[in-house]
Write an enzyme that holds these catalytic residues in place. Structure first.
Site, short mmCIF file in Angstrom:
data_model
loop_
_atom_site.label_atom_id
_atom_site.label_comp_id
_atom_site.label_asym_id
_atom_site.label_seq_id
_atom_site.Cartn_x
_atom_site.Cartn_y
_atom_site.Cartn_z
NE ARG A 110 -3.51 2.51 2.43
CZ ARG A 110 -3.38 3.39 3.40
NH1 ARG A 110 -2.64 3.12 4.46
NH2 ARG A 110 -4.00 4.55 3.33
CG HIS A 155 -0.99 9.12 3.27
ND1 HIS A 155 -1.04 7.77 3.50
CD2 HIS A 155 -0.69 9.67 4.47
CE1 HIS A 155 -0.77 7.52 4.77
NE2 HIS A 155 -0.55 8.67 5.38
CD GLU A 201 -4.65 7.92 9.33
OE1 GLU A 201 -4.45 6.86 9.94
OE2 GLU A 201 -3.93 8.93 9.47
CG ASN A 337 -5.18 3.74 8.28
OD1 ASN A 337 -5.27 2.74 7.58
ND2 ASN A 337 -4.66 4.87 7.84
CE1 TYR A 339 -0.23 2.67 13.29
CE2 TYR A 339 -2.19 3.78 12.47
CZ TYR A 339 -0.91 3.30 12.26
OH TYR A 339 -0.31 3.44 11.04
CD GLU A 410 -1.68 4.00 7.89
OE1 GLU A 410 -1.44 4.43 9.05
OE2 GLU A 410 -1.74 4.74 6.89
#
Length: 514
Positions: A110, A155, A201, A337, A339, A410
């Site tokens: 990616r 991005h 994002e 994404n 985390y 991600e």
């Protein structure tokens, strides 16, 4: 005491001593162990990067300045005073990096396309043939190694010229620029690209660019930030509306002119923390729902349901002229994404002594409660290791969006920079990924349509406001020599992905039906 009971007591004491001294590992559940064969054969495993963070060569090949090029050169904006002029120099070393990916055995890569490299002057200038050639060479080299390109159009960074000319995302003109840029990319690369995402994002760069003002263009107002200009109450909604319409236009162009003949999919990627109530009260449980709506649904509901979520402030609809706002589009997939997990505390019906972390949602988010963190802290101050959170966010997306196909685009672990030997021995990163993958495999088995998982990141790189103080890479990068060195996590990932050639061949050629 009978001898049997005595023996049992002695054994218990021995086990306790071994646990205390770290000499004994208890039996683990399926949530802490994971294997490749726990996922479907056609499930994609890959690594992720972004153009600004790894390419460098910021004026090479007729590229123009991006807003992040300009912003990162403003004194005081980047924590260590650095910039991404060179970073990993992936622009010139991409063949070396593809060799690293091939050695890992990943299915997909990616990456994002630099808007400034393809259209240095936006739609007001010519297409840059050198930029097109670079991405053609990158895509072709990936395919030679059997690695699928998974391409993000934007991005964070945009050509600075668009910011100077009409104010970037605050102007409806950017819809014309983005759709033109997208069409150029579909035309140039779409015959070899199966997976497209329009934005990475948007909830991050809209909030940080127009609410807190910490990202370019650095616009905000009190009490949300300390900026020289901006309106934190108004501008995030305007920028979001222009971005939503930009995605919709680009997706419609793809579906009308390219999808049938190119056979690809198009989606969007959202930064997706999971939230848990700070206290088990009705107010904090509602705060969790508002946090998820403000952080996720605001940007995804329009593409699934054709409108903003019910939580969207009604006065904002008038500001962004939503009177006839109905999108005729859909998402082929949703990129997540993920985390970390945090607590959400109500600030609508309760008194919050701290500033609202999610602004208009009237929610305070934190990773700490009564002096105890929700999970192990990482080098990112607001990222905590909470593997159960990936089940929460995937289940939320599954239930809210009718199990639209998903990719974990991600997931990664942050280290503070330091001595090379310490960074190479990244056992905590290995445990992080094992924990999250173990939970993810269970969610997939329960029916969530998750189709891939990408580790952030392939390489240590320029980490936005943190510069080079934080490292996410599977490969250590010496930013003086640009030498890449595998960390222990790279060896683990390679072993995790390795399997017999027959199964690998099936996985390489198998695809999901759209």
């Amino acid at each position: 005491m009978r001898s049997g009971a005595c023996s049992a007591l002695l054994l218990l004491r021995l086990l306790c001593l071994l646990l205390i001294h770290g000499l004994f590992l208890p039996l683990t559940s399926s949530r802490t162990t994971v294997h490749r064969d726990q996922f479907p054969p056609s499930f994609l495993f890959g690594t992720a990067t972004s153009s600004f963070q790894i390419e460098g060569a910021y004026l090479q090949g007729n590229k123009s300045l991006s807003n992040w090029d300009v912003f990162s050169h403003i004194p005081g904006k980047i924590e260590d005073g650095s910039n991404a002029d060179v970073t990993d120099n992936h622009y010139n070393l991409f063949m070396e990096d593809i060799k690293l990916m091939n050695d890992l055995g990943v299915d997909a890569y990616r990456f994002s396309i630099s808007w400034s490299r393809v259209l240095p002057k936006g739609r007001f200038g010519e297409v840059n043939s050198e930029g097109i050639e670079f991405y053609n060479n990158l895509i072709d080299a990936l395919l030679v190694k059997g690695i699928k390109p998974f391409v993000t159009l934007n991005h964070y960074d945009i050509p600075q010229l668009l910011e100077d000319r009409y104010g970037g995302w605050l102007s409806s003109e950017i819809q014309l620029d983005f759709s033109y840029f997208a069409q150029i990319c579909f035309e140039a690369f779409g015959d070899r690209v199966t997976y497209w995402t329009t934005f990475n994002e948007p909830n991050v760069f809209i909030y940080d660019g127009y609410l807190s003002g910490t990202y370019p263009p650095g616009r905000c107002s009190y009490p949300f930030g300390n900026c020289s200009y901006g309106d934190s109450v108004l501008e995030p909604y305007i920028a979001t509306h222009n971005l939503v319409l930009s995605h919709a236009t680009a997706a419609q162009i793809y579906r009308k002119y390219y999808q049938e003949k190119q056979g690809g999919m198009i989606g969007i990627v959202i930064s997706a923390a999971w939230y848990e109530p700070y206290d088990n009260t009705p107010a904090d449980r509602l705060a969790v729902q508002r946090a998820l709506a403000f952080d996720f649904a605001w940007f995804v509901d329009p593409f699934v349901y054709g409108d903003y979520p019910p939580d969207y402030p009604p006065e904002m609809r008038q500001i962004v002229d939503c009177r006839h706002f109905q999108l005729d589009t859909k998402l082929d997939f949703i990129g997540i994404n993920h985390y970390t997990t945090k607590y959400a505390k109500d600030c609508m019906f309760s008194l919050c002594t701290s500033p609202y972390s999610l602004g208009e949602a009237l929610v305070y988010v934190t990773g700490e409660k009564d002096g105890v963190y929700i999970g192990e802290r990482t080098a990112m101050s607001d990222f905590f290791v909470v593997p159960r959170g990936i089940e929460g966010i995937v289940t939320y997306v599954k239930e809210r969006y009718n199990n639209t196909p998903m990719f974990i685009t991600e997931n990664g672990y942050a280290q503070f920079t330091g001595p090379m030997d310490d960074l190479l021995n990244d056992t905590k990163r290995i445990e992080y990924h094992k924990g999250y993958l173990a939970v993810l495999s269970e969610v997939v088995r329960k029916g969530a349509d998750v189709r891939g998982y990408f580790i952030w990141s392939l390489l240590d790189n320029f980490e936005w406001l943190h510069g080079y103080l934080v490292r996410f890479g599977l490969y250590y990068v010496d930013f003086q020599t640009l030498q890449r060195t595998p960390k222990w996590s790279a060896t683990w990932y390679k072993e995790f992905l390795s399997e017999d050639n027959k199964t690998r061949a099936i996985r390489k050629t198998s695809t999901y039906e759209m």
